[in-house]
Design a protein around this motif. Structure first.
Motif, short mmCIF file in Angstrom:
data_model
loop_
_atom_site.label_atom_id
_atom_site.label_comp_id
_atom_site.label_asym_id
_atom_site.label_seq_id
_atom_site.Cartn_x
_atom_site.Cartn_y
_atom_site.Cartn_z
N ARG A 99 0.82 -1.22 0.00
CA ARG A 99 0.00 0.00 0.00
C ARG A 99 0.86 1.27 0.00
NH1 ARG A 99 -5.94 -0.63 0.86
NH2 ARG A 99 -6.09 -2.87 0.92
N ARG A 107 4.00 5.82 -5.51
CA ARG A 107 4.00 5.90 -6.97
C ARG A 107 3.01 6.94 -7.47
NH1 ARG A 107 2.73 0.36 -8.19
NH2 ARG A 107 3.99 -0.53 -6.55
N ARG A 108 1.94 7.12 -6.76
CA ARG A 108 0.92 8.09 -7.17
C ARG A 108 1.38 9.52 -6.90
NH1 ARG A 108 -4.58 5.46 -4.69
NH2 ARG A 108 -4.60 3.60 -5.98
N GLY A 109 2.41 9.68 -6.07
CA GLY A 109 2.91 11.01 -5.76
C GLY A 109 2.01 11.77 -4.83
N ARG A 110 1.30 11.04 -3.98
CA ARG A 110 0.39 11.66 -3.04
C ARG A 110 1.19 12.50 -2.03
NH1 ARG A 110 -4.56 8.37 -0.57
NH2 ARG A 110 -5.27 8.63 -2.70
N ARG A 115 3.92 1.58 -1.14
CA ARG A 115 4.55 1.73 -2.46
C ARG A 115 3.55 2.28 -3.48
NH1 ARG A 115 6.92 -3.03 -0.83
NH2 ARG A 115 5.41 -4.29 -1.97
N THR A 116 2.31 1.83 -3.40
CA THR A 116 1.28 2.32 -4.32
C THR A 116 1.05 3.82 -4.11
OG1 THR A 116 0.19 0.18 -4.28
CG2 THR A 116 -1.11 2.03 -5.06
N LEU A 117 0.98 4.24 -2.86
CA LEU A 117 0.78 5.66 -2.56
C LEU A 117 1.99 6.48 -3.02
CD1 LEU A 117 -0.87 5.52 0.97
CD2 LEU A 117 -1.96 6.11 -1.19
#
Length: 75
Positions: A62, A68-71, A64-66
């Motif tokens: 989770r 990658r999104r650049g949040r 890593r996913t956040l």
């Protein structure tokens, strides 16, 4: 009525009747948490899943996913 008040009332009643006192609140919490953990590990093994490391792997995925999104991070 709070847990402590209920415990004191139960202890008083037990003494009046000559019965053993009930366990103090929270005394068996750690053992219960271990039993629950062991139960879930057992169910994971029976189902053919890894018995440990699942939470860390899921949280890492989770994060890593956040990332990658650049949040943006909260201040």
């Amino acid at each position: 009525m709070s847990i402590t008040q209920q415990y004191l009332l139960d202890s008083y009643r037990a003494r009046l009747h000559g019965e053993p006192e009930p366990p103090a609140p929270g005394r068996r919490d750690l053992g219960l948490a271990r039993e629950i953990r062991d139960h879930w590990r057992f169910r994971a093994v029976v189902a053919g899943r890894p018995a440990h490391g699942r939470l860390r792997r899921t949280l890492g995925r989770r994060l890593r996913t956040l990332a990658r999104r650049g949040r943006p991070r909260a201040l």
